[in-house]
Design an enzyme around this catalytic site. Structure first.
Site, PDB file in Angstrom:
ATOM      1  N   ASP A   1      -0.434  59.937 -85.495  1.00  0.00           N
ATOM      2  CA  ASP A   1      -0.043  58.570 -85.162  1.00  0.00           C
ATOM      3  C   ASP A   1      -0.399  58.307 -83.710  1.00  0.00           C
ATOM      4  O   ASP A   1      -0.974  59.167 -83.036  1.00  0.00           O
ATOM      5  CB  ASP A   1       1.450  58.339 -85.413  1.00  0.00           C
TER       6      ASP A   1
ATOM      7  N   HIS B   1      -3.075  53.158 -85.926  1.00  0.00           N
ATOM      8  CA  HIS B   1      -2.217  54.264 -85.481  1.00  0.00           C
ATOM      9  C   HIS B   1      -3.075  55.412 -84.957  1.00  0.00           C
ATOM     10  O   HIS B   1      -2.834  56.585 -85.253  1.00  0.00           O
ATOM     11  CB  HIS B   1      -1.303  54.732 -86.614  1.00  0.00           C
TER      12      HIS B   1
ATOM     13  N   GLU C   1      -0.633  48.714 -90.740  1.00  0.00           N
ATOM     14  CA  GLU C   1      -0.385  48.161 -89.416  1.00  0.00           C
ATOM     15  C   GLU C   1      -1.592  48.284 -88.479  1.00  0.00           C
ATOM     16  O   GLU C   1      -1.441  48.511 -87.280  1.00  0.00           O
ATOM     17  CB  GLU C   1       0.842  48.827 -88.787  1.00  0.00           C
TER      18      GLU C   1
ATOM     19  N   THR D   1      10.660  58.918 -87.530  1.00  0.00           N
ATOM     20  CA  THR D   1      11.487  59.651 -86.570  1.00  0.00           C
ATOM     21  C   THR D   1      11.405  59.134 -85.135  1.00  0.00           C
ATOM     22  O   THR D   1      11.719  59.867 -84.200  1.00  0.00           O
ATOM     23  CB  THR D   1      11.106  61.149 -86.585  1.00  0.00           C
TER      24      THR D   1
END
Length: 782
Positions: A212, A282, A345, A487
């Protein structure tokens, strides 16, 4: 607190009778022989997920140290060994490895009927022993996990199981859990602990989010800088600097040897790992390592911001070959059929602004950037298909045209899944508004940091992955369901366990149990036994959902408080005390709102079968000071301004517990609704500053609001309603005190009515540091 597995086992061995009662299993009525342990009786089949068919029968079978375990053949032998080792590690039971033909436990592979799932099994318990049978080793393992659950609940060295026959098969082939190791890194031992828990819940797919913007966690030997550079970031604020001022880098990645070890560990538990390599968005950590495969000239670094960041992979041929080189190594490490390619995204700002990308798009004859993304993913799908792998991606891969054989993971609700299934693509349902486990599981103040749009267990359990509006002929394309554990806000192993458990139990039942067999009340009845199994496994499951929630209405003039109590999961037996003592099953039962005087020390606990569910009772001090104080967790937020409420953590200390704050990041505002202001002279607040580390889309940027500062460093303001007149104002200092907080007190102008909705804000831009409120206190006249 992490429960020590060995300590839990020793304690269970020492307190057998107490543990048996606590799990809902009662000691046998028949007297025990001298020097022998009375068998703990299991009632019914308190297992999770609920099996497809349970047929009770007459009789019972006692499992103890004399019980032999038999398993003809290598496959059955492996399952039997796993079963006995797990039982020995988590219970006082130690079973014999026997070859005799007397009563015992037998694991056996038998021919299965055509069309039977390889995960199906039968479990028969009778007076003459226990038989677990399946047509495949995976099914036999599932049967072993059911038997382990039955035996692990009582925590006794002798367990009497009721006679029954279980015929079981899963509803869905994909029963998944996603864990994000990119934002916060989890050790190999912690990953294995998650896999152990998944196996006992019969979950079979571990989706591993490895790359990411904030970190690249998988070693790629062709491109070592991916982990050398992309595997480290500098956190924002004080957490990013050591005492000497040097960067405090947050690093971590898995070597290929470690990944092979984890893959083998999962395979032994019949869990397939699906790696995720995010493309084309990402990508900031990868672009930081290899800038030539990005779009924007100049160096960057792995992001310390959460949210959405704009870095994209370049769509040119050289970068596609770079990505294929990465996937070639990924395929060697992960033998499962699927590779997750992300696709989510990927905001196209950089592509839109790049003349080179726009020219490349025209050469390819593509109409827009969504088609360009589709072009990249179709190329990567062809690469995977040629190597006997399947591409799966988030539902954004639908935009611009789905790759021909792609599987869609529907996260923005279920609509993307419906669209993909309608066009003949397989689908895994994973809607964020239901199955994102970084959403808080209750709205209680003591939930850890996360997204406070909480998702109740009732909502999770009620979710049906097969939408009613999907045509019957297309429903077969819904191959499964998955929960996702992002997370960003989950910094510690304790928090990860809190977020996963006991919600993993509800996920298991969604994924395995036939729809017509699901029953939330029955689930609640079986959950307390599951909690004891969690303890045996050393799992520090979340306590908040098992505790008691309180809503109150204060009456300062009458010196009383009206209190409503509830349990977030819906357990109805709530007991309370008002004298400061710990509630027991004999304490008064809560049946209606309480009208209590001030002061009162109120404690409450939820019970099931006479035993408390949480480790500690919930408690509140209802005194004069409490009526004059609110915290960020008990204040409301202003409804306008594009609110996005988050529970954010402080940036200090570097190690150990940190404070957390509820704040709406688009328009920070705290609202004390219907504040009673009689005799109030001023308002005092305790506030701190934390980094504003969120990547926002352009449309989100337009929603971000704040009041312009008048004083040099801004003001703390209180208004009567979010847009009402100013009731108090106090200039802000340039910096906080040494502990990172400030305490401000401002005279408060009280409306004639004596009441107001106190809207509290801090003026000035919220970036790069924003003020957050921790506590507000009304100060009365002396």
């Amino acid at each position: 607190m992490i429960r020590n597995r060995t300590a839990a086992t020793l304690m269970a061995a020492a307190l057998l009778a107490a543990a048996a009662i606590a799990t809902g299993c009662t000691p046998s009525a028949s007297p025990a022989p001298a020097l022998a342990v009375a068998a703990a009786d299991v009632q019914g089949a308190p297992v999770i997920p609920l099996p497809a068919v349970v047929q009770p029968a007459e009789g019972r079978f006692v499992v103890d140290a004399t019980t032999a375990v038999r398993a003809p053949g290598d496959a059955a032998g492996r399952v039997a060994t796993q079963f006995t080792e797990l039982l020995a590690r988590t219970t006082p039971l130690r079973l014999a490895d026997g070859q005799d033909q007397g009563p015992g436990i037998e694991f056996r592979i038998v021919p299965a009927a055509a069309g039977t799932s390889p995960e199906a099994y039968t479990l028969h318990i009778g007076d003459d022993g226990i038989s677990v049978q399946a047509g495949d080793e995976h099914g036999l393992f599932n049967g072993a996990m059911t038997l382990w659950q039955l035996l692990a609940g009582p925590q006794s060295s002798a367990v009497a199981l009721p006679a029954m026959r279980i015929e079981d098969t899963p509803r869905f082939a994909w029963r998944g859990l996603m864990l994000d190791s990119a934002r916060h890194f989890w050790s190999v031992e912690q990953i294995k602990a998650v896999l152990d828990a998944m196996a006992t819940h019969k979950l079979n797919t571990f989706h591993w989010h490895l790359t990411d913007d904030q970190g690249w966690r998988i070693e790629i030997k062709r491109y070592p800088r991916l982990t050398e550079v992309g595997g480290c970031r500098v956190p924002p604020g004080e957490a990013g600097r050591r005492a000497d001022g040097s960067p405090n880098r947050y690093c971590g990645h898995y070597t290929q040897a470690q990944i092979r070890d984890v893959v083998a560990y999962a395979a032994a538990r019949h869990i397939t790992i699906v790696p995720e390599i995010d493309v084309p968005g990402h990508a900031q950590a990868a672009v930081a390592a290899y800038p030539e495969h990005g779009v924007v000239d100049g160096p960057t670094e792995p992001s310390h911001n959460w949210g959405v960041n704009p870095y994209l992979f370049n769509p040119r041929e050289e970068t596609l070959q770079f990505l294929e080189g990465i996937l070639a190594e990924v395929i060697e490490l992960f033998p499962g059929p699927y590779v997750h390619i992300g696709g989510d995204e990927a905001v196209k700002y950089q592509w839109q602004a790049s003349p080179a990308v726009q020219a490349h798009m025209r050469r390819l004859g593509l109409k827009d950037e969504e088609a360009l993304q589709s072009h990249m993913l179709k190329r990567l799908e062809a690469f995977l298909e040629a190597r006997d792998r399947k591409l799966i991606g988030w539902d954004e891969i639908i935009e611009g045209g789905l790759p021909p054989q792609a599987t869609v993971m529907s996260w923005r609700g279920i609509e993307g899944g419906i669209e993909a299934a309608t066009h003949g693509h397989d689908v895994v349902m994973s809607p964020g508004n239901t199955l994102y486990l970084d959403f808080l599981q209750t709205n209680l103040p003591d939930e850890p940091p996360g997204r406070p749009k909480f998702t109740s267990m009732q909502k999770i359990y009620a979710f049906d992955p097969v939408p009613a509006q999907l045509p019957a002929a297309q429903r077969r394309h819904v191959i499964g369901v998955q929960a996702n554990m992002w997370t960003e806000h989950t910094r510690t192993w304790e928090r990860l366990q809190h977020n996963l458990f006991p919600r993993m139990a509800a996920l298991a039942e969604i994924a395995w149990t036939p729809l017509e067999r699901k029953d939330y009340d029955g689930f609640l009845a079986r959950l307390p036994v599951q909690l004891h199994r969690y303890r045996a496994l050393g799992i520090a499951y979340g306590q908040t959902a098992l505790s008691v929630a309180m809503q109150r209405q204060d009456d300062r003039t009458g010196n009383r408080v009206r209190v409503e109590l509830s349990n977030p999961l819906g357990y109805g037996d709530i007991r309370y005390t008002t004298d400061g003592s710990v509630p027991t099953s004999r304490s008064p039962a809560y049946t209606a709102p309480l009208d209590v005087p001030v002061p009162t020390e109120l404690q409450a606990a939820a019970f099931f079968d006479g035993k408390p569910l949480a480790d500690r009772a919930s408690q509140w001090t209802l005194d004069a000071a409490a009526l004059l104080t609110r915290t960020d967790k008990t204040l409301a937020q202003c409804p306008q301004g594009g609110r996005l409420l988050l529970r954010l953590e402080d940036d200090t200390p570097a190690e150990g517990p940190r404070a957390s704050f509820d704040v709406t990041i688009f328009n920070p505002c705290w609202l004390w609704e219907d504040a009673q202001l009689q005799d109030v002279a001023s308002i005092q607040v305790r506030a701190g500053r934390i980094p504003y580390n969120f990547g926002l889309l352009r449309e989100e940027e337009a929603k971000r609001g704040f009041r312009k500062a008048v004083a040099a460093h801004g003001e703390f303001e209180v208004r009567d309603g979010c847009e009402g007149p100013v009731l108090a104002s106090q200039p802000l200092p340039q910096a906080t005190d040494a502990d990172g907080f400030i305490t401000l007190e401002a005279p408060l102008r009280v409306p004639a009515s004596g009441r107001a909705d106190l809207c509290m804000t801090f003026s000035g831009d919220t970036r790069p540091q924003m003020w957050v409120l921790q506590q507000a206190t009304l100060r009365t006249r002396d």
